[in-house]
Design a protein around this motif. Structure first.
Motif, PDB file in Angstrom:
ATOM      1  N   VAL A  58      20.005 -44.922 -38.229  1.00 49.60           N
ATOM      2  CA  VAL A  58      20.801 -45.024 -37.005  1.00 49.60           C
ATOM      3  C   VAL A  58      20.742 -43.731 -36.206  1.00 49.60           C
ATOM      4  O   VAL A  58      20.664 -43.732 -34.978  1.00 49.60           O
ATOM      5  N   GLY A  59      20.749 -42.589 -36.912  1.00 51.43           N
ATOM      6  CA  GLY A  59      20.776 -41.308 -36.226  1.00 51.43           C
ATOM      7  C   GLY A  59      19.429 -40.786 -35.784  1.00 51.43           C
ATOM      8  O   GLY A  59      19.361 -39.854 -34.982  1.00 51.43           O
ATOM      9  N   MET A  60      18.333 -41.382 -36.246  1.00 51.76           N
ATOM     10  CA  MET A  60      17.011 -40.799 -36.014  1.00 51.76           C
ATOM     11  C   MET A  60      16.639 -40.757 -34.536  1.00 51.76           C
ATOM     12  O   MET A  60      16.056 -39.768 -34.065  1.00 51.76           O
ATOM     13  N   SER A  61      16.962 -41.793 -33.773  1.00 57.92           N
ATOM     14  CA  SER A  61      16.616 -41.782 -32.350  1.00 57.92           C
ATOM     15  C   SER A  61      17.355 -40.676 -31.614  1.00 57.92           C
ATOM     16  O   SER A  61      16.863 -40.133 -30.622  1.00 57.92           O
ATOM     17  N   THR A  62      18.540 -40.350 -32.099  1.00 59.54           N
ATOM     18  CA  THR A  62      19.315 -39.288 -31.482  1.00 59.54           C
ATOM     19  C   THR A  62      18.758 -37.918 -31.836  1.00 59.54           C
ATOM     20  O   THR A  62      18.892 -36.971 -31.057  1.00 59.54           O
ATOM     21  N   VAL A  63      18.124 -37.805 -32.992  1.00 65.41           N
ATOM     22  CA  VAL A  63      17.465 -36.551 -33.360  1.00 65.41           C
ATOM     23  C   VAL A  63      16.414 -36.187 -32.311  1.00 65.41           C
ATOM     24  O   VAL A  63      16.235 -35.008 -31.972  1.00 65.41           O
ATOM     25  N   THR A  64      15.747 -37.186 -31.775  1.00 67.28           N
ATOM     26  CA  THR A  64      14.755 -36.943 -30.716  1.00 67.28           C
ATOM     27  C   THR A  64      15.402 -36.211 -29.546  1.00 67.28           C
ATOM     28  O   THR A  64      14.823 -35.266 -28.991  1.00 67.28           O
ATOM     29  N   GLY A  65      16.590 -36.659 -29.167  1.00 71.76           N
ATOM     30  CA  GLY A  65      17.284 -36.032 -28.051  1.00 71.76           C
ATOM     31  C   GLY A  65      17.634 -34.579 -28.296  1.00 71.76           C
ATOM     32  O   GLY A  65      17.679 -33.775 -27.357  1.00 71.76           O
ATOM     33  N   ILE A  66      17.896 -34.239 -29.556  1.00 71.55           N
ATOM     34  CA  ILE A  66      18.232 -32.852 -29.881  1.00 71.55           C
ATOM     35  C   ILE A  66      17.105 -31.917 -29.460  1.00 71.55           C
ATOM     36  O   ILE A  66      17.336 -30.821 -28.948  1.00 71.55           O
ATOM     37  N   PHE A  67      15.877 -32.358 -29.657  1.00 75.48           N
ATOM     38  CA  PHE A  67      14.728 -31.499 -29.379  1.00 75.48           C
ATOM     39  C   PHE A  67      14.185 -31.638 -27.955  1.00 75.48           C
ATOM     40  O   PHE A  67      13.543 -30.710 -27.448  1.00 75.48           O
ATOM     41  N   PHE A  68      14.436 -32.768 -27.293  1.00 72.62           N
ATOM     42  CA  PHE A  68      13.733 -33.023 -26.035  1.00 72.62           C
ATOM     43  C   PHE A  68      14.626 -33.189 -24.809  1.00 72.62           C
ATOM     44  O   PHE A  68      14.118 -33.186 -23.689  1.00 72.62           O
ATOM     45  N   LYS A  69      15.956 -33.331 -24.961  1.00 73.73           N
ATOM     46  CA  LYS A  69      16.789 -33.474 -23.769  1.00 73.73           C
ATOM     47  C   LYS A  69      16.817 -32.193 -22.931  1.00 73.73           C
ATOM     48  O   LYS A  69      16.726 -32.250 -21.701  1.00 73.73           O
TER      49      LYS A  69
END
Length: 405
Positions: free
Chosen positions: A46-57
């Motif tokens: 569930v959290g993995m897609s949000t991990v993307t945002g940590i690095f790329f937002k």
């Protein structure tokens, strides 16, 4: 204020968020469960897609300040449209996690840049307009959650779901993501004038300078952190409310989707009102009240087993979410120069996603070790503990309490 642009962005946001919500809750935890995942693994999925945002937002927001908002938003919409087709090939938990990471680029790129556009044109009504924009996107989430639960129920139920069940649902996700891209192309495929500071050097220098200026402000970090800690609890609720509702409370997958919809409806209706209130009366008190309003029902959920009491707790949590989110992004925009709104929303989105990603992961570990009751209690205590740190940080310097004339 360019209301026509905000209205157009709201339309695109609705479709994009519907697609994303349909892919996420309650379908995703149930898909991970079907693939044999335990509590910790479900939280990671569930959290993995949000991990993307940590690095790329943050890079996406800062880049939009340099190359323009429209190009960056179109790139994000491409991820909404293309990546969902990969779910149709998922046959293992590891593949699901990989696809979730890629799907996260959609919101990582599009989200902070769209918010920066709204902040650009909203003037003194940042809280209200950012809340309206968010509320329309929430309508997409509102539609996606119960539709996802209903499709699971119609195609076999949580206990009888098959690979085909989830392939059909993610086919709908792909179709709606493609519709968001097509509508976005009609709005965004236009020439855009990018204002550049002639004294700031190369684009790379402007990129780095903007990040340093925004991320070096403790008040920006503190305001973003309150959104982040609230999203930690929301991420935990996204991951484990469907599982708790189905396996402990004995509710159907459709009823689990309705619980989430109740929270979303409350947030959607309250946000514009509270955003307008914070525009005229200040942001700090609204944010603190919202965090408290999230902590109490969050801690109470593991003690509830009936549909109606769980729905009431979700609605109170939704009110708290509205109080925090209606003011935090607007406060960050208040504290920054207009030329750095993209970077500011990138910083905000990064911290937002740190909280959102850590919520399912941390709660998964705590649930696996201690059970739901202790896990939710500990995370509720963290919400309350964040309040004094926020208030101390905001004393570092003045910020606009009201910009209305």
């Amino acid at each position: 204020m360019n209301t026509s642009l905000i209205t157009a962005l709201c339309s695109v946001g609705f479709l994009a968020r519907f697609s994303y919500a349909l892919a996420r809750n309650p379908v995703l935890p149930l898909f991970a469960l079907y693939l044999g995942a335990g509590p910790e693994a479900i939280g990671l999925a569930v959290g993995m897609s949000t991990v993307t945002g940590i690095f790329f937002k943050l890079p996406a927001g800062a880049l939009s300040d340099i190359i323009g908002r429209r190009k960056t938003m179109l790139a994000g919409l491409c991820f909404f449209a293309i990546i969902p087709f990969a779910y149709l090939l998922v046959a293992s938990y590891e593949a699901l996690v990989a696809v979730r990471f890629l799907h996260g680029f959609a919101t990582a790129i599009y989200g902070p840049v769209a918010m920066a556009v709204v902040a650009d044109v909203a003037g003194a009504r940042k809280g209200e307009m950012l809340s309206w924009f968010s509320s329309v996107a929430i309508m997409g989430t509102l539609a996606g959650a119960p539709v996802g639960g209903l499709l699971v129920s119609l195609l076999g139920g949580a206990q009888g779901a098959t690979q085909t069940t989830f392939q059909v649902i993610y086919g709908v996700v792909a179709a709606t993501g493609l519709a968001a891209l097509l509508l976005g192309m009609r709005i965004l495929l236009k020439d855009e004038r990018v204002v550049s500071d002639a004294h700031s050097g190369s684009r790379f220098t402007q990129f780095v300078t903007g990040i340093k200026e925004v991320s070096g402000d403790r008040r920006v970090i503190a305001a973003s952190a309150m959104e982040g800690v609230q999203n930690m609890s929301m991420g935990a609720l996204e991951a484990f409310l469907p599982i708790y509702a189905v396996t402990v409370a004995g509710l159907s997958a459709f009823e689990a989707g309705i619980l989430w919809a109740g929270q979303v409806v409350t947030t959607m209706l309250a946000k514009p009102v509270m955003g307008r209130f914070s525009d005229g009366h200040g942001r700090n008190g609204v944010i603190v009240a919202g965090v408290l309003c999230c902590a109490v029902p969050f801690a109470a959920i593991p003690m509830l087993t009936s549909f109606w009491t769980l729905l009431a707790a979700c609605m109170v949590f939704g009110l708290g979410e509205a109080l925090v989110t209606s003011s935090s992004a607007a406060l960050v925009a208040d504290l920054c120069k207009a030329k750095h709104y993209g970077t500011a929303m990138g910083v905000f989105g990064t911290i937002f996603d740190i909280g959102h990603a850590s919520g399912p992961i941390v709660s998964g570990i705590l649930v696996g070790m201690l059970g739901c009751g202790w896990a939710f209690g500990i995370m509720a205590a963290l919400l309350v503990a964040a309040i004094p740190f926020f208030l101390v940080a905001m004393k570092d310097g003045p910020f606009p309490v009201s910009r209305r004339s």
